[in-house]
Design an enzyme around this catalytic site. Structure first.
Site, mmCIF file in Angstrom:
data_model
loop_
_atom_site.group_PDB
_atom_site.id
_atom_site.type_symbol
_atom_site.label_atom_id
_atom_site.label_comp_id
_atom_site.label_asym_id
_atom_site.label_seq_id
_atom_site.Cartn_x
_atom_site.Cartn_y
_atom_site.Cartn_z
ATOM 1 N N GLY A 32 0.736 -1.139 0.051
ATOM 2 C CA GLY A 32 0.059 -0.173 0.013
ATOM 3 C C GLY A 32 0.909 1.298 -0.057
ATOM 4 C CB SER A 33 -0.022 4.707 0.716
ATOM 5 O OG SER A 33 -0.594 4.705 2.017
ATOM 6 N N GLY A 67 2.296 2.433 5.499
ATOM 7 C CA GLY A 67 3.537 1.575 5.936
ATOM 8 C C GLY A 67 4.093 2.256 7.273
ATOM 9 C CD GLU A 74 5.168 -3.934 -3.543
ATOM 10 O OE1 GLU A 74 5.387 -2.701 -3.695
ATOM 11 O OE2 GLU A 74 4.357 -4.712 -3.906
ATOM 12 C CB CYS A 102 3.864 -0.510 -6.567
ATOM 13 S SG CYS A 102 3.944 -2.145 -6.988
HETATM 14 C C1 UN1 Z 1 2.330 -4.056 -7.788
HETATM 15 O O1 UN1 Z 1 2.135 -3.035 -8.671
HETATM 16 O O2 UN1 Z 1 2.002 -3.759 -6.561
HETATM 17 O O3 UN1 Z 1 6.282 -6.171 -11.658
HETATM 18 C C2 UN1 Z 1 3.021 -5.247 -8.222
HETATM 19 C C3 UN1 Z 1 4.959 -5.797 -11.857
HETATM 20 C C4 UN1 Z 1 4.005 -6.883 -11.339
HETATM 21 C C5 UN1 Z 1 3.748 -6.500 -10.041
HETATM 22 C C6 UN1 Z 1 3.243 -5.225 -9.571
HETATM 23 N N1 UN1 Z 1 4.749 -8.041 -11.583
HETATM 24 O O4 UN1 Z 1 4.837 -4.835 -12.399
#
Ligand code: UN1
Length: 515
Positions: free
Chosen positions: A249-250, A254, A271, A305
């Site tokens: 998440g953000s 975290g 993450e 992300c």
């Molecule tokens: C995410 O955006 O939380 O590497 C995960 C990637 C994907 C996973 C993204 N396998 O863009």
């Protein structure tokens, strides 16, 4: 200001019917669920911005009960041999392959992902299941030479307990599976708090898991899904029965949960944000770089992300690269993610578009020029289809250092590679990174100790779309956690060092005499 109207969208009624059919095939009776429970979460689609179903929410007491039940299940599961545990994940992988289209439809409906990417997300789940099945026969420890005669020194790895999985809307199924598949073969159990924006996808995934568990004769409650609000899932964060929390998440989330988990000596895999950049060097294959950049920056409507948010291009090729990117952006099909020809679907909600607009405003105030995009396409009141934006920035600035979860690509220039790497690393986040170059010295320099400071550092591919075989995660405010492949499994187990004396003497380590 609204720009060109969208082509006709799939209707909410059709999306509702598709969701209902997909759920039914995965073993979820949405009509029986709707109306059950005292409080509800409303499932909605960003495609039309309209509501789909009311879904029963879990409250704080449900979360506590789930932790207790998953803990009880763990006490049994931890003694099941790991390769037998792998059999459950093998079956889950088969069921996911069988229901690939169903789960992908739900992801498309709830997240607005285009079908190629939604199918890719389910493929990522199937892949991690394969990986975990193999791993279930490889959870080995090392044997080290003991300094004492007649002694053996070795380590064993044991299950840890309940893993709390908190996942975000943008990868509503794959992130759960990275954690679940590894946790289950490691002998742990899972309590999953999905994003409240993706309860239908979560329900389908958990139903498939439950079915796999029934079919292989595994105990109940190995995964318990709690569609709870953040406030109601506090028990997950604070319970001593949950030795590991894996949260996506953000950075704000975290920063709130990490100290609480630490205060009870729990472990965390975090993450969080990414502010991923690509350096484009003079020797780069510009055609390949442009394709890599456009997929990573505009794909998933900028809501990964790992999305590419910054391009740092050498000043000699900047104009050429920018004109190629703008050409690609001007032809990007934006619209209904259910249509095969679309490459950019909607943003998740009004808040995402407001954040995007505010970031563009701030970028302008900080000296940036919006070269393309940033407008909302005309369409239904509750749906937010944004044109991916490219912003030329004279230099790194506050807004460039922040992660905005929307398709904005900031372009900056550099003169020397050392300068490029300095700009690259000068952000709080440290998830993914890339360099486009055909010069081996530059490529190696970028991935060396004094190069990119990210958890993922790529050469000649974009920042997104990592494979499951490697460890996934990043440094600095990204949180330091690693999920998925390589030896990430070690975070889901506890290690015991065993010293075994098979002699008739009792020599002490370090030559200590005590007689
Ligand atoms: C995410 O955006 O939380 O590497 C995960 C990637 C994907 C996973 C993204 N396998 O863009």
């Amino acid at each position: 200001m609204l720009s060109p109207a969208l082509c006709e969208l799939t209707t909410t009624d059709d999306l509702r019917a598709l969701a209902r059919a997909s759920l039914t095939r995965c073993g979820v009776d949405i009509d029986a669920l709707a109306g059950a429970g005292s409080s509800t979460i409303t499932a909605r689609t960003p495609i039309t911005g309209e509501d789909l179903f009311d879904f029963p929410a879990a409250d704080a007491a449900d979360v506590e009960r789930a932790v207790d039940a998953a803990h009880e299940a763990y006490l049994r599961w931890r003694t099941v041999p790991a390769p037998v545990r792998g059999g459950l994940i093998k079956r889950l992988g088969e069921l996911l392959a069988e229901h690939k289209a169903d789960v992908a439809h739900l992801i498309g409906i709830e997240v607005g992902k285009i079908s190629a990417e939604a199918l890719g997300e389910v493929q990522e789940m199937i892949d991690i299941c394969d990986f975990a099945v193999g791993l279930s026969r490889q959870l080995g420890g090392r044997t080290m030479p003991s300094e004492r005669p007649g002694h053996r020194l070795m380590e064993t790895w044991h299950p840890m307990g309940v893993v709390g999985v908190i996942s975000a809307f943008n990868f509503p199924a794959a992130v759960w599976s990275w954690n679940l598949a590894i946790a289950i073969v490691c002998g742990d159990t899972v309590v999953w708090k999905p994003s409240q924006l993706t309860t239908l996808t979560a329900a389908a995934c958990s139903a498939l898991f439950d079915r796999a568990a029934r079919e292989v004769g595994a105990p109940e409650n190995l995964n318990i899904t709690v569609p709870a609000s953040g406030a109601d899932s506090q028990a997950l964060i604070d319970s001593r029965k949950v030795p590991l929390i894996s949260a996506t998440g953000s950075e704000r989330m975290g920063a709130e949960v990490a100290p609480r988990i630490a205060a009870r000596f729990g472990r965390a895999i975090l993450e969080l944000g990414g502010n991923n950049a690509a350096i484009v060097a003079p020797s780069a294959d510009l055609d390949l770089a442009t394709r890599g950049i456009v997929f990573s920056a505009a794909g998933t409507a900028g809501q990964r992300c790992t999305t590419l948010r910054r391009v740092i291009v050498h000043e000699d090729i900047a104009e050429e690269l920018i004109s190629r990117i703008l050409k690609a952006y001007s032809g990007l099909p934006i619209g209904d993610p259910m249509s095969e020809s679309t490459l950019v679907g909607p943003l998740i909600n009004a808040g995402a578009f407001a954040d995007m607009s505010a970031a563009l405003e701030q970028a302008r105030a900080e000296g940036g020029t919006v070269l393309i995009g940033g407008q909302r396409r005309e369409g239904p009141a509750g749906a937010f289809y944004a044109e991916p934006a490219v912003v030329r920035m004279p230099r790194q600035s506050d807004i460039v250092r922040a992660e905005t979860f929307a398709p904005i690509l900031y372009v900056m220039t550099y003169a020397t590679l050392a300068e490029a790497i300095e700009i690259h690393n000068d952000v709080p986040q440290g998830l993914s990174s890339a360099i486009f170059t055909l010069d081996q010295r530059e490529a190696e320099q970028f991935i060396a100790a004094d190069g990119s400071d990210c958890g993922l550092a790529n050469v000649n591919i974009g920042t997104s779309g990592a494979e499951i075989g490697g460890a996934f995660g990043g440094e600095k405010t990204t949180g330091g956690g690693r999920e998925s492949g390589s030896d990430s499994w070690k975070a889901y187990m506890r290690r015991a060092t065993n010293t075994i004396n098979y002699s008739a003497e009792l020599p002490l380590a370090q030559g200590v005499s005590f007689s």
